[in-house]
Design a protein around this motif. Structure first.
Motif, short mmCIF file in Angstrom:
data_model
loop_
_atom_site.label_atom_id
_atom_site.label_comp_id
_atom_site.label_asym_id
_atom_site.label_seq_id
_atom_site.Cartn_x
_atom_site.Cartn_y
_atom_site.Cartn_z
N PHE A 1 29.16 23.65 17.72
CA PHE A 1 30.05 24.49 18.26
C PHE A 1 30.66 23.94 19.67
O PHE A 1 30.38 23.04 20.59
N ALA A 2 31.31 24.07 20.06
CA ALA A 2 32.45 23.44 21.51
C ALA A 2 33.02 24.83 22.23
O ALA A 2 33.70 25.39 21.26
N PHE A 3 33.74 25.06 23.18
CA PHE A 3 34.54 25.81 23.51
C PHE A 3 35.89 25.13 23.65
O PHE A 3 35.76 23.69 24.22
N ASP A 4 36.64 24.64 23.80
CA ASP A 4 37.80 25.31 23.93
C ASP A 4 38.21 24.06 25.13
O ASP A 4 39.50 23.03 24.42
N ASN A 5 37.83 24.06 26.46
CA ASN A 5 38.19 23.48 27.23
C ASN A 5 36.75 21.93 27.13
O ASN A 5 37.13 20.48 27.96
N GLU A 6 36.33 21.81 25.65
CA GLU A 6 35.86 20.27 25.95
C GLU A 6 36.58 19.36 25.28
O GLU A 6 36.14 18.55 25.00
N SER A 7 37.72 19.56 24.74
CA SER A 7 38.58 19.27 23.50
C SER A 7 39.91 18.70 24.03
O SER A 7 40.54 19.95 24.90
N PRO A 8 40.38 18.18 23.61
CA PRO A 8 40.57 17.24 22.86
C PRO A 8 39.54 16.25 23.22
O PRO A 8 40.01 15.21 24.17
N ARG A 9 39.28 15.42 22.22
CA ARG A 9 38.66 14.05 22.15
C ARG A 9 39.78 12.25 22.67
O ARG A 9 40.64 12.94 21.98
N HIS A 10 39.13 12.34 23.66
CA HIS A 10 40.26 11.30 23.47
C HIS A 10 39.94 9.99 24.71
O HIS A 10 38.78 10.19 25.15
N LYS A 11 40.36 9.02 25.09
CA LYS A 11 40.04 7.85 25.09
C LYS A 11 40.68 7.98 26.90
O LYS A 11 41.63 8.93 27.50
N SER A 12 39.23 7.17 27.74
CA SER A 12 39.67 7.13 29.32
C SER A 12 39.38 5.82 29.53
O SER A 12 37.97 5.36 29.94
N TYR A 13 40.09 5.24 31.17
CA TYR A 13 39.75 3.78 31.13
C TYR A 13 38.98 4.42 31.84
O TYR A 13 38.74 5.08 33.32
N LEU A 14 37.66 3.27 32.33
CA LEU A 14 36.11 3.98 33.55
C LEU A 14 35.48 2.64 33.99
O LEU A 14 35.79 1.27 33.51
#
Length: 409
Positions: A189-202
């Protein structure tokens, strides 16, 4: 069925949290942000009734007035009784709310024996369980604020604090520069605000291996931190001046010593325990004073994903099972537990995010404005409710949650 057991256990745990309270305790509202315990018990029940039972042709609503009294913010469902006035309602009384809960519980559990019902409403029942676990945390933080307004400092439950001791030295968590994936993976389970999984530059950075302690925060106070405008964001400094802040919420100085109000009553400050009931403004000012900063939520998540949530980390169900007071006394072995940790990130939707259709879509998306993300869970969070991708969010001035500080640089 697993969903039946989880529903039953979640509903019973809410009753456990309310057990130390008197009927009088359960009707008080001490500020607009908080709600009476009775309201939380009724609202979580209203959620199951409204979104699940009322969709059944053969179900009769328990009390038509409850749809107005216990709707929180679902505008597509109907009007709501004003939030700031929830504490003005002496009726329906607490016993009536217990009857309401028993009625809805019986209806849900009986219908879950029907395979078609269980298949159709499994997702909504899971959301309802997660929703109730959020309100379990609010029951604790709201009643703590209520009790703190009483000059005799009443105790929620007379249990000993878990021992803290000198915090162990922990190496900082190193994050390499590059592209990282963040967000829910799709498992569980996860809430909708935890998606979509995506790429992020750090960018390359380091995140402290432990939380800021009360003793360390006291050094900030002693150095005049609340009297130095150069340490604060403009709105933060204005809030300090308007509210007269000189220490974290619930701290009191008596005879030259700091004490703090806890759910176990007034206690001496433990310099080794994590500081809590800190606003974003205070967390940011403290970080600036130390020459560091708050992590972004993506930095926090990437670091947290490398460390499992341990069995001995401080969450509400584990503390209660161990006969301990609900109060943070030590840093978790990973990044989750003890206190929610402010990040520097504004609460916004991820790339490609769209709220779900219908009233359930009001759950998260419409609050993506003027709020900051917190990560990690707290002593008031159930251990089954937290995960590395979980995004909590509150306005920058908020202090009544179990919120603390983890630094980055």
């Amino acid at each position: 069925m697993e969903i039946q057991n989880r529903f039953r256990e979640t509903r019973k745990f809410s009753e456990r949290l309310a057990a130390p309270l008197s009927p009088e305790d359960c009707v008080v509202q001490s500020m607009e942000d908080a709600s009476p315990t009775r309201w939380h018990l009724a609202h979580t029940t209203w959620f199951f009734e409204t979104f699940i039972l009322c969709q059944q042709a053969d179900y009769t609503c328990f009390d038509d007035a409850f749809g107005y009294l216990f709707n929180s913010y679902y505008n597509t469902i109907g009007e709501q009784f004003p939030r700031a006035q929830r504490g003005l309602l002496s009726r329906p009384g607490l016993e009536r709310i217990w009857q309401y809960r028993r009625h809805v519980d019986q209806q849900i559990l009986e219908r879950l024996d029907q395979p078609d019902f269980a298949d159709k409403f499994h997702r909504l029942i899971e959301i309802g369980i997660q929703h109730e676990q959020q309100h379990q945390e609010l029951i604790l933080t709201d009643i703590k604020h209520v009790l703190s307004c009483n000059p005799v400092w009443p105790i929620y439950e007379d249990l000993p604090l878990q021992c803290s001791g000198q915090p162990a030295a922990r190496d900082p968590l190193l994050i390499e520069a590059g592209i990282h994936e963040v967000g829910h993976t799709g498992d569980g389970f996860a809430f909708d605000n935890e998606s979509p999984r995506h790429k992020s530059y750090l960018h390359a950075c380091r995140i402290d291996g432990r939380l800021v302690t009360c003793g360390e925060y006291a050094e900030f106070i002693d150095a005049g931190g609340y009297d130095r405008p150069e340490m604060w964001l403009s709105l933060g400094w204005a809030t300090v001046q308007q509210q007269g802040w000189q220490a974290p919420l619930y701290w009191q100085r008596a005879e030259g010593e700091w004490k703090q109000f806890t759910l176990a009553g007034m206690q001496p400050i433990d310099e080794h325990a994590p500081v809590t009931h800190i606003s974003f403004f205070e967390a940011d000012a403290y970080a600036r004073w130390r020459g560091k900063r708050l992590p972004t939520e993506f930095e926090w998540e990437v670091a947290a994903a490398t460390m499992p949530i341990a069995e001995d980390d401080q969450f509400v169900d584990r503390l209660i099972a161990g006969g301990r007071a609900i109060h943070p006394t030590c840093s978790p072995s990973g990044l989750c537990g003890a206190v929610w940790q402010w990040t520097s990130s504004s609460y916004l939707g991820y790339p490609g995010y769209h709220p779900p259709a219908g009233a359930v879509g009001e759950y998260n998306g419409k609050f993506m404005c003027d709020q900051h993300v917190l990560r990690g869970g707290s002593v008031a969070t159930h251990s089954q409710h937290i995960r590395h991708t979980y995004r909590n969010f509150f306005p920058a001035h908020t202090r009544w949650q179990f919120s603390g500080i983890r630094l980055a640089e």
